[in-house]
Scaffold this motif. Structure first.
Motif, PDB file in Angstrom:
ATOM      1  N   UNK A 505       0.744  -1.924  -0.139  1.00 40.96           N
ATOM      2  CA  UNK A 505      -0.244   0.094  -0.309  1.00 40.96           C
ATOM      3  C   UNK A 505       1.095   0.847  -0.133  1.00 40.96           C
ATOM      4  N   UNK A 506       2.401   1.723   0.659  1.00 37.61           N
ATOM      5  CA  UNK A 506       3.115   2.304   0.713  1.00 37.61           C
ATOM      6  C   UNK A 506       3.231   3.118  -0.680  1.00 37.61           C
ATOM      7  N   UNK A 507       2.575   4.080  -1.026  1.00 38.62           N
ATOM      8  CA  UNK A 507       3.330   5.174  -2.598  1.00 38.62           C
ATOM      9  C   UNK A 507       4.251   5.454  -2.487  1.00 38.62           C
ATOM     10  N   UNK A 511       4.747  13.111   1.899  1.00 29.89           N
ATOM     11  CA  UNK A 511       4.814  14.253   2.128  1.00 29.89           C
ATOM     12  C   UNK A 511       5.020  14.343   4.017  1.00 29.89           C
ATOM     13  N   UNK A 512       5.980  14.530   4.808  1.00 34.04           N
ATOM     14  CA  UNK A 512       5.935  14.671   5.771  1.00 34.04           C
ATOM     15  C   UNK A 512       7.978  14.997   6.678  1.00 34.04           C
ATOM     16  N   UNK A 513       7.853  14.922   7.872  1.00 38.29           N
ATOM     17  CA  UNK A 513       9.117  15.377   8.415  1.00 38.29           C
ATOM     18  C   UNK A 513       9.913  13.675   8.478  1.00 38.29           C
ATOM     19  N   UNK A 546      -5.011   4.978   4.039  1.00 36.12           N
ATOM     20  CA  UNK A 546      -6.445   6.139   4.645  1.00 36.12           C
ATOM     21  C   UNK A 546      -5.283   7.413   5.357  1.00 36.12           C
ATOM     22  N   UNK A 547      -4.657   7.551   4.971  1.00 34.59           N
ATOM     23  CA  UNK A 547      -3.654   9.417   4.805  1.00 34.59           C
ATOM     24  C   UNK A 547      -2.899   8.644   5.694  1.00 34.59           C
ATOM     25  N   UNK A 548      -2.484   7.650   6.903  1.00 33.28           N
ATOM     26  CA  UNK A 548      -2.056   7.475   7.285  1.00 33.28           C
ATOM     27  C   UNK A 548      -0.760   6.378   7.326  1.00 33.28           C
ATOM     28  N   UNK A 621       0.094  12.045   9.811  1.00 35.65           N
ATOM     29  CA  UNK A 621      -0.836  12.100   8.780  1.00 35.65           C
ATOM     30  C   UNK A 621       0.110  12.441   7.991  1.00 35.65           C
ATOM     31  N   UNK A 622       0.253  11.675   6.952  1.00 34.34           N
ATOM     32  CA  UNK A 622       0.862  11.722   5.814  1.00 34.34           C
ATOM     33  C   UNK A 622       0.529  11.947   4.546  1.00 34.34           C
TER      34      UNK A 622
END
Length: 763
Positions: A505-507, A511-513, A546-548, A621-622
């Motif tokens: 499922x990893x895209x 984008x995150x720190x 789901x965005x996490x 969230x990412x």
């Protein structure tokens, strides 16, 4: 002491009360008459409601008779057009009956059709509001009548079909016509009992409504009689009570007047008992004052005595910024009234002692008086001053702590830079296995020390709230695999099985720190390796839903008890004291990890069982992003760089280290020992790049950079790179604002150095 003794004129007040007695009497009589009229009106409405109920019953009987008439008229073989009209009328009459039954059971608006028998006139209706005494009182009739309508409708359909068939047979001169007619008449004859039963139900409704109407009419007549008798009785009672009230009023006038005087004395006693200063002022002079006034001014026993020495209490106010005082161009009391949202304070200087009061004022517009309240807040002011001093001390201590950490970081990083740097150079030399083993041990110890320093600095940043969130776009598979690669060798050395599970499922881009995410994972994996024995396993699981972004580190290590889990996230804390002795560590890693995960928008969770292992996991969230294809970085084995640079460094050991590193990169260089020498050097020779230390004698790196930037023939063209042991929050930004082009922290990372050289020099 001055006292206000008001003299009440008793006559107007007594006349007013007498007037109120008569108004009350006549008002009571009017209310009584109105109430009786309302009661009678309600009774009349009750009778009216019963009449409507009776009218609805009659309407139901009439409609049933119409249905019966239309049905048998239809059976008399009318033409086809007339049959349609009769069928429509029957259905319409059924709906009217159903609507009437609904109103009888549930209430509502009833429209009664008036049969005027006048040609060319519209239908006229009477509108009634019907409210049933008991809901569903006629449910028996609805339950009996409505199903029979379905029977009638079915028979109506059969009858229509028979009549259509007869019409066809008549046209065809069918010989069976007489036989079919006989059968049809017989069926219609047998249908009469259905209408008989429906009419019985309707008559039962009418009969019951008639009985109810008669009973209600009788009850209403009796109640009207009772209400009229009650009206006479209450009127007489009101008259008697009015006379008694008049007598009681005249008897109590003197008692009331006496009670007013007592209350006035009581109010004055309350004013006298107040320890705060409360002053009643007419705008120019004091009219009355509380007991607190005389306690503060014990030398005066009356306002007259005080007025001989002072025109106003404001004469004692100290003129000082931030406090109210007597002004020539503005009344100080009006100033208080016009600025109620402000907190007003006044300093009163009396007999050589200064007292601070909080002052407020309100105006009585009825009596045109001012009530001024003064509360002694001298003790509170002293406490506030002490708190302010303590706050300043705490801020100073925090600043001192930050300066200490900065100095500590600088002083440790400077020699550590040389240690790790020379170790890196020695590793490139041909060495025997034992020497390599020793160097690896020194290298690991040095990096462990660097990790401890970074943990302490990160913890300090978190405590001061200076740790910043810096989201960037990244490839999750590349970043997490690179993090896992750092621990594969350590796991292999300890004979620990290490598995990395990256979900499908990893895209391709998130984008995150990622720097902070990897820092957390590094802490968790480091602990997992540290506390897991040989022959056991460790796993790193990464998923995205789901965005996490979900991360989990699971080990088969020593685990923790429930009590230890409660305190494991506290600063400088470990599961057991024996753990520190056996495995080492500062106890800051998990504390920092918790704060970092919270900063990223998640929560670090722990599941552990003593002796079986632990699982640390978090979700943050990412955002999914599309990464741009970037060119790969050149290999570290690229050709040497070309250029002549200036190394500004005061520490001889670091001079020696940087000289060896720069020579290895194929660069020529000069050395300046402080900022003064650096400024002088760039004026006598052209350089391709400057590596600038910060903490140096005579002139530091930032001052030297500013001097160089002011040189007209150099300006911004010369790349200046900060190479410093200053690694606190904000140091990088501070150097860039001073005019430097890049920033490198000590201990020096050779890969970062090559990246910077590649950016500013041609290979």
């Amino acid at each position: 002491m001055n006292r206000i003794k008001q003299k009440f004129n008793k006559t107007p007040r007594n006349l007013f009360l007498l007037l109120m007695v008569f108004i009350f009497g006549f008002g009571s009589q009017a209310i009584l008459n109105l109430s009786v009229s309302n009661f009678i009106h309600e009774l009349d409405m009750k009778v009216k409601n019963s009449e409507v109920e009776n009218l609805i019953g009659q309407e139901i009987i009439l409609e049933i008779h119409k249905i019966e008439s239309d049905f048998f008229q239809m059976a008399a073989f009318p033409n086809k057009h007339l049959r349609k009209i009769l069928t429509r009328d029957i259905l319409e009459q059924q709906r009217e009956i159903e609507h009437s039954l609904t109103i009888l059971n549930e209430g509502g608006i009833y429209r009664h059709r008036l049969d005027l028998n006048l040609p060319n006139t519209e239908e006229q209706f009477e509108i009634f509001q019907y409210i049933p005494r008991v809901k569903d009182h006629f449910s028996f009739a609805r339950a009996d009548i409505l199903p029979k309508f379905r029977i009638i409708n079915d028979k109506l359909n059969d009858l229509t079909e028979h009549l259509d068939r007869l019409d066809q047979m008549r046209l065809n001169n069918d010989p069976r016509l007489a036989e079919v007619l006989t059968e049809l008449k017989l069926e219609v004859k047998f249908f009469k009992p259905i209408f008989h039963r429906i009419k019985e139900d309707a008559n039962r409704i009418f009969y019951r409504n008639t009985l109810n109407f008669q009973q209600i009419q009788k009850e209403v007549d009796e109640q009207k009689k009772e209400y009229r008798n009650l009206q006479i009785l209450l009127s007489l009672s009101a008259l008697i009570l009015g006379l008694l009230g008049f007598w009681a009023l005249s008897r109590n006038i003197s008692n009331t007047t006496r009670q007013i005087e007592i209350n006035q004395d009581y109010t004055q006693d309350i004013l006298d008992s107040q320890t705060n200063i409360i002053i009643v002022n007419d705008g120019t002079r004091i009219i009355d004052a509380s007991g607190g006034f005389y306690q503060f001014f014990p030398d005066y026993d009356s306002l007259e005595a005080f007025a001989k020495d002072y025109d106003c209490i404001c004469d004692l106010f100290v003129q000082e910024e931030g406090y109210i005082y007597k002004k020539d161009d503005e009344n100080w009391i009006e100033y208080l009234i016009n600025n109620p949202h402000l907190t007003h304070k006044a300093k009163v200087d009396y007999k050589g002692k200064t007292t601070i009061f909080q002052v407020s004022a309100v105006k009585s517009y009825k009596y045109q008086r001012f009530i001024i309240s003064m509360f002694d807040i001298s003790d509170n002011e002293r406490i506030n001053q002490d708190l302010k001093e303590q706050k300043n001390k705490a801020l100073a201590a925090t600043q001192a702590k930050g300066e200490f950490l900065a100095n500590m970081s600088h002083e440790i990083r400077t020699p550590l830079n040389a240690i790790l740097g020379f170790i890196g150079l020695l590793k490139d030399k041909p060495l025997d296995e034992e020497a390599k083993k020793y160097l690896d041990t020194i290298d690991k110890s040095g990096h462990s020390l660097l990790g401890i320093i970074n943990d302490i600095l990160d913890f300090s940043k978190i405590e001061s709230g200076k740790l910043e969130y810096d989201p960037v776009e990244f490839d999750p598979r590349v970043e997490f695999n690179s993090t896992a690669d750092l621990f594969k060798a350590r796991c292999s050395e300890k004979n620990i099985s290490f598995s990395v599970n990256l979900s499908s499922n990893l895209p391709s881009g998130l984008k995150t720190d990622i720097l902070r995410v990897k820092q957390v994972l590094t802490n968790l994996l480091s602990n997992a390796v540290k506390f897991t024995d040989p022959e056991k396993s460790i796993s790193l699981d990464i998923d995205y839903q789901d965005g996490f972004l979900f991360c989990a580190v699971k080990d088969q290590g020593i685990g923790m008890s429930e009590d230890a889990q409660q305190r494991i996230f506290e600063a400088f804390s470990q599961a057991e004291t024996s753990t520190t002795r056996k495995y080492g560590g500062t106890g800051l890693g998990l504390t920092i990890s918790v704060k970092l995960v919270e900063m990223l928008g998640g929560h670090l969770q722990l599941k552990s069982e003593l002796g079986k292992g632990s699982t640390f996991s978090f979700s943050i969230p990412a955002e999914v992003v599309q990464l741009n294809q970037s060119t790969p970085e050149p290999s570290d084995k690229a050709q040497p760089f070309q250029g002549h640079i200036l190394l500004v460094e005061d520490n001889q050991t670091n001079q020696m280290l940087m000289s060896a590193i720069l020579k290895k990169q194929g660069l020529t260089f000069d050395i300046a020992r402080d900022g003064v020498e650096a400024v002088e050097a760039v004026q006598h020779r052209e350089y391709d790049l400057v590596l600038m230390d910060e903490n140096m004698p005579n002139m530091n790196g930032i001052e030297a950079t500013r001097h160089i930037r002011k040189l007209a023939y150099i300006g911004e063209s010369l790349p200046i790179i900060a190479l410093t042991a200053n690694a606190m929050t904000g140091d990088r930004e501070r150097f860039l604002r001073a005019g430097m082009n890049e920033y490198l922290a000590k201990p020096l990372n050779l890969r970062e150095l090559k990246r910077v050289l590649r950016k500013f020099l041609q290979e």
